[in-house]
Each structure stands twice: as structure tokens, then as C-alpha cells.
Design a protein around this motif. Structure first.
Motif, PDB file in Angstrom:
ATOM      1  N   LEU A  10       0.827  -1.208   0.000  1.00 42.37           N
ATOM      2  CA  LEU A  10       0.000   0.000   0.000  1.00 42.37           C
ATOM      3  C   LEU A  10       0.861   1.258   0.000  1.00 42.37           C
ATOM      4  CD1 LEU A  10      -2.795  -1.076   2.515  1.00 42.37           C
ATOM      5  CD2 LEU A  10      -3.012  -0.768   0.043  1.00 42.37           C
ATOM      6  N   PHE A  11       1.952   1.239   0.792  1.00 37.72           N
ATOM      7  CA  PHE A  11       2.854   2.392   0.858  1.00 37.72           C
ATOM      8  C   PHE A  11       3.477   2.673  -0.510  1.00 37.72           C
ATOM      9  CE2 PHE A  11       7.272   3.893   1.508  1.00 37.72           C
ATOM     10  CZ  PHE A  11       6.990   5.150   2.032  1.00 37.72           C
ATOM     11  N   LEU A  12       3.949   1.623  -1.170  1.00 32.52           N
ATOM     12  CA  LEU A  12       4.566   1.789  -2.483  1.00 32.52           C
ATOM     13  C   LEU A  12       3.542   2.248  -3.516  1.00 32.52           C
ATOM     14  CD1 LEU A  12       6.850  -1.379  -2.510  1.00 32.52           C
ATOM     15  CD2 LEU A  12       7.576   0.997  -2.279  1.00 32.52           C
ATOM     16  N   GLU A  13       2.343   1.723  -3.420  1.00 35.61           N
ATOM     17  CA  GLU A  13       1.291   2.141  -4.338  1.00 35.61           C
ATOM     18  C   GLU A  13       0.999   3.631  -4.189  1.00 35.61           C
ATOM     19  OE1 GLU A  13      -2.390   0.072  -4.682  1.00 35.61           O
ATOM     20  OE2 GLU A  13      -1.447  -1.882  -4.502  1.00 35.61           O
ATOM     21  N   GLN A  14       0.987   4.111  -2.939  1.00 38.73           N
ATOM     22  CA  GLN A  14       0.698   5.525  -2.692  1.00 38.73           C
ATOM     23  C   GLN A  14       1.775   6.422  -3.287  1.00 38.73           C
ATOM     24  OE1 GLN A  14       0.230   5.786   1.545  1.00 38.73           O
ATOM     25  NE2 GLN A  14      -1.705   4.660   1.563  1.00 38.73           N
ATOM     26  N   ILE A  15       3.055   6.011  -3.112  1.00 42.17           N
ATOM     27  CA  ILE A  15       4.148   6.806  -3.674  1.00 42.17           C
ATOM     28  C   ILE A  15       4.064   6.846  -5.193  1.00 42.17           C
ATOM     29  CG2 ILE A  15       6.652   6.874  -4.032  1.00 42.17           C
ATOM     30  CD1 ILE A  15       7.030   5.850  -1.241  1.00 42.17           C
ATOM     31  N   ILE A  16       3.864   5.674  -5.792  1.00 44.91           N
ATOM     32  CA  ILE A  16       3.821   5.598  -7.245  1.00 44.91           C
ATOM     33  C   ILE A  16       2.605   6.321  -7.796  1.00 44.91           C
ATOM     34  CG2 ILE A  16       3.626   4.008  -9.203  1.00 44.91           C
ATOM     35  CD1 ILE A  16       5.233   1.989  -7.523  1.00 44.91           C
ATOM     36  N   ALA A  17       1.459   6.170  -7.093  1.00 45.28           N
ATOM     37  CA  ALA A  17       0.246   6.839  -7.551  1.00 45.28           C
ATOM     38  C   ALA A  17       0.397   8.353  -7.467  1.00 45.28           C
ATOM     39  CB  ALA A  17      -0.947   6.369  -6.725  1.00 45.28           C
ATOM     40  N   ARG A  18       1.131   8.829  -6.454  1.00 42.20           N
ATOM     41  CA  ARG A  18       1.291  10.277  -6.276  1.00 42.20           C
ATOM     42  C   ARG A  18       2.293  10.871  -7.266  1.00 42.20           C
ATOM     43  NH1 ARG A  18       0.268  13.494  -1.473  1.00 42.20           N
ATOM     44  NH2 ARG A  18      -0.519  11.542  -0.632  1.00 42.20           N
ATOM     45  N   LEU A  19       3.385  10.154  -7.516  1.00 42.10           N
ATOM     46  CA  LEU A  19       4.445  10.678  -8.380  1.00 42.10           C
ATOM     47  C   LEU A  19       4.402  10.118  -9.800  1.00 42.10           C
ATOM     48  CD1 LEU A  19       7.455  10.586  -5.869  1.00 42.10           C
ATOM     49  CD2 LEU A  19       5.946  12.512  -6.413  1.00 42.10           C
ATOM     50  N   GLY A  20       3.561   9.126 -10.021  1.00 40.39           N
ATOM     51  CA  GLY A  20       3.445   8.567 -11.362  1.00 40.39           C
ATOM     52  C   GLY A  20       4.696   7.811 -11.784  1.00 40.39           C
ATOM     53  N   TYR A  21       4.997   7.905 -13.069  1.00 46.08           N
ATOM     54  CA  TYR A  21       6.154   7.175 -13.599  1.00 46.08           C
ATOM     55  C   TYR A  21       7.461   7.705 -13.027  1.00 46.08           C
ATOM     56  CZ  TYR A  21       2.689   5.384 -16.849  1.00 46.08           C
ATOM     57  OH  TYR A  21       1.571   4.779 -17.394  1.00 46.08           O
ATOM     58  N   GLY A  22       7.481   8.990 -12.671  1.00 47.81           N
ATOM     59  CA  GLY A  22       8.666   9.546 -12.018  1.00 47.81           C
ATOM     60  C   GLY A  22       8.918   8.886 -10.672  1.00 47.81           C
ATOM     61  N   GLY A  23       7.839   8.504  -9.991  1.00 46.48           N
ATOM     62  CA  GLY A  23       7.986   7.794  -8.725  1.00 46.48           C
ATOM     63  C   GLY A  23       8.590   6.416  -8.917  1.00 46.48           C
ATOM     64  N   ILE A  24       8.251   5.779 -10.029  1.00 47.27           N
ATOM     65  CA  ILE A  24       8.832   4.466 -10.323  1.00 47.27           C
ATOM     66  C   ILE A  24      10.328   4.605 -10.590  1.00 47.27           C
ATOM     67  CG2 ILE A  24       8.824   2.522 -11.929  1.00 47.27           C
ATOM     68  CD1 ILE A  24       5.867   3.040 -12.401  1.00 47.27           C
ATOM     69  N   VAL A  25      10.702   5.634 -11.348  1.00 45.57           N
ATOM     70  CA  VAL A  25      12.125   5.872 -11.622  1.00 45.57           C
ATOM     71  C   VAL A  25      12.876   6.092 -10.317  1.00 45.57           C
ATOM     72  CG1 VAL A  25      13.796   7.430 -12.695  1.00 45.57           C
ATOM     73  CG2 VAL A  25      11.711   6.802 -13.934  1.00 45.57           C
ATOM     74  N   LEU A  26      12.335   6.979  -9.458  1.00 46.15           N
ATOM     75  CA  LEU A  26      12.986   7.287  -8.187  1.00 46.15           C
ATOM     76  C   LEU A  26      13.087   6.048  -7.302  1.00 46.15           C
ATOM     77  CD1 LEU A  26      14.146   9.330  -6.172  1.00 46.15           C
ATOM     78  CD2 LEU A  26      11.803   9.828  -5.439  1.00 46.15           C
ATOM     79  N   ALA A  27      11.997   5.280  -7.215  1.00 49.44           N
ATOM     80  CA  ALA A  27      11.986   4.098  -6.350  1.00 49.44           C
ATOM     81  C   ALA A  27      12.994   3.057  -6.813  1.00 49.44           C
ATOM     82  CB  ALA A  27      10.578   3.494  -6.314  1.00 49.44           C
ATOM     83  N   THR A  28      13.102   2.848  -8.120  1.00 49.92           N
ATOM     84  CA  THR A  28      14.037   1.835  -8.616  1.00 49.92           C
ATOM     85  C   THR A  28      15.487   2.298  -8.498  1.00 49.92           C
ATOM     86  OG1 THR A  28      13.571   2.655 -10.865  1.00 49.92           O
ATOM     87  CG2 THR A  28      12.443   0.651 -10.161  1.00 49.92           C
ATOM     88  N   ILE A  29      15.722   3.606  -8.588  1.00 51.29           N
ATOM     89  CA  ILE A  29      17.077   4.107  -8.334  1.00 51.29           C
ATOM     90  C   ILE A  29      17.469   3.814  -6.890  1.00 51.29           C
ATOM     91  CG2 ILE A  29      18.500   6.185  -8.070  1.00 51.29           C
ATOM     92  CD1 ILE A  29      17.025   7.386 -10.456  1.00 51.29           C
ATOM     93  N   LEU A  30      16.566   4.149  -5.962  1.00 45.29           N
ATOM     94  CA  LEU A  30      16.856   3.967  -4.543  1.00 45.29           C
ATOM     95  C   LEU A  30      17.027   2.498  -4.184  1.00 45.29           C
ATOM     96  CD1 LEU A  30      14.409   6.590  -2.970  1.00 45.29           C
ATOM     97  CD2 LEU A  30      16.885   6.769  -3.210  1.00 45.29           C
ATOM     98  N   GLU A  31      16.174   1.625  -4.737  1.00 47.96           N
ATOM     99  CA  GLU A  31      16.274   0.215  -4.386  1.00 47.96           C
ATOM    100  C   GLU A  31      17.547  -0.413  -4.933  1.00 47.96           C
ATOM    101  OE1 GLU A  31      12.967  -1.806  -6.112  1.00 47.96           O
ATOM    102  OE2 GLU A  31      13.960  -2.055  -8.054  1.00 47.96           O
ATOM    103  N   THR A  32      18.085   0.151  -6.020  1.00 49.75           N
ATOM    104  CA  THR A  32      19.324  -0.383  -6.589  1.00 49.75           C
ATOM    105  C   THR A  32      20.531   0.072  -5.776  1.00 49.75           C
ATOM    106  OG1 THR A  32      18.362  -0.360  -8.813  1.00 49.75           O
ATOM    107  CG2 THR A  32      20.756  -0.486  -8.667  1.00 49.75           C
ATOM    108  N   VAL A  33      20.533   1.332  -5.376  1.00 50.17           N
ATOM    109  CA  VAL A  33      21.667   1.885  -4.643  1.00 50.17           C
ATOM    110  C   VAL A  33      21.657   1.446  -3.182  1.00 50.17           C
ATOM    111  CG1 VAL A  33      22.804   4.026  -3.918  1.00 50.17           C
ATOM    112  CG2 VAL A  33      21.792   3.859  -6.208  1.00 50.17           C
TER     113      VAL A  33
END
Length: 206
Positions: A10-33
Motif C-alpha cells: 500500500l505504501f509503495l502504491e501511494q508513492i507511485i500513484a502520487r508521483l506517477g512514472y517519475g515515482g517508479i524511476v525514483l523508487a528503482t534508483i533507490l532500491e538499486t543503490v
């Protein structure tokens, strides 16, 4: 465990829903680093939104692949500029905060030495390896073009599978939570056994 998985989703859905595709980019950068982040939940969570018609699967794949590439390039640059001695020193000093040990770097180093470009490609399918493998690639000064290409292909394959999986699970998430609750005792059993053995050992010493 099931409740935690649902809360993270639910938390991840909220971030992605709020930031859209930019949120996906940010989340995948953070999870990789930062390996402690739930790298196998971000993209499937976006896939759940795709199943509801709130996002497009192609857009998710492109955004997640791009974010994974950027994150991998960051670690590649760290390995290339810092070199192996400084990288090891950093992991020895601060690795515990990132749930990393020097032995983890040793394992990935051996994989990279043995398989080379192949581990860059297929390592993205292995949690824990997909992030760390960028460090030895940088430390060995692997050509940037080769690293970027194999990372792009490996990350693209992974996020495509994760997006499809998330979309499929989106229709059956309540049932999946019930299954997790049904079998979560299998996770707690080894932990309970370990605590029991520790108490027995302590009692015997006394």
C-alpha cells in the motif's frame, strides 16, 4: 508477515500513484543503490496499478528499467572512482547500515571474475546480486558501453517479468494474503527453534 507485506504494498502504491512514472524511476534508483529497500516489491506494486487501469504496463517497464540503469551506473561510478581498497574500507565501516558485509562483495567479485558480462546480464534476476555486481564492474574498469548495454537488457527483462507478475497478482491479492497467513508459521518456526536452543544452552551453562 502478511500484514507487513500488505502495508509495504500500500505504501509503495501511494508513492507511485502520487508521483506517477517519475515515482517508479525514483523508487528503482533507490532500491538499486540501497539494497535494504524492498527491491522485489516496487515494480510489482506498479503492476497492481496497471491491472486496475491506472497506469500503462509499457510505461512501467520503461520507467523501472531506466531507474535501474541509473542506479547501477551510480554504483559503477563509485566502484570505478573509489577502487577496491576504498570500497572495501567503506563497507567495513558503514556496511552494517546497508545490511552489507565484506563477504558479500567477495562473493560478487568471484561471480564477476568467473562469468564476466553474463553476471551483469543475469545477475538482475538474483536479489542481492543485482546491486552489488555493479561495484566489481566499475572496479575492474569494464567498458561503460558494455556495462550499460548488459544492465539495460538484464534490468529490462527483470522489470518486465515483475510488472506482469504484479498485474496478475493484482486480481488475486486478497487470496495471496490468505496464503501468506496460512504458511507464515514456516518462517517463524526456525526463529522460535533458535531462541529455544539459545535458552537451553544458557540454562546448561548455569
Amino acid at each position: 508477515m502478511a500484514e507487513f507485506a500488505d502495508q509495504v504494498r500500500l505504501f509503495l502504491e501511494q508513492i507511485i500513484a502520487r508521483l506517477g512514472y517519475g515515482g517508479i524511476v525514483l523508487a528503482t534508483i533507490l532500491e538499486t543503490v540501497f539494497p535494504p529497500l524492498p527491491s522485489d516489491l516496487v515494480v510489482p506494486a506498479a503492476g497492481l496499478l496497471a491491472a486496475r487501469g491506472e497506469m500503462h504496463m509499457a510505461g512501467i517497464v520503461v520507467a523501472a528499467t531506466f531507474g535501474s540503469l541509473i542506479g547501477a551506473l551510480v554504483l559503477y561510478a563509485v566502484g570505478r572512482r573509489a577502487g577496491e581498497p576504498l570500497t572495501r574500507k567503506f563497507i567495513r565501516r558503514y556496511g552494517r547500515w546497508l545490511l552489507l558485509r565484506e563477504t558479500d562483495l567477495d562473493k560478487v567479485n568471484r561471480l564477476f571474475t568467473r562469468y564476466g558480462k553474463a553476471i551483469i546480464l543475469f545477475g538482475h534476476l538474483i536479489p542481492g546480486v543485482r546491486s552489488l555486481v555493479s561495484l566489481p564492474a566499475g572496479m575492474s574498469r569494464m567498458p561503460l558501453s558494455h556495462f550499460a548495454l548488459f544492465t539495460l537488457l538484464g534490468a529490462g527483462a527483470r522489470v518486465t517479468l515483475q510488472t506482469i507478475t504484479g498485474a496478475l497478482l493484482g486480481r488475486h491479492w486478497p487470496q495471496l494474503i490468505l496464503v501468506i497467513e496460512e504458511f507464515e508459521w514456516l518462517v517463524y518456526l526456525p526463529v522460535s527453534y533458535t531462541h529455544l536452543r539459545a535458552h537451553e544452552t544458557k540454562a546448561n551453562l548455569v
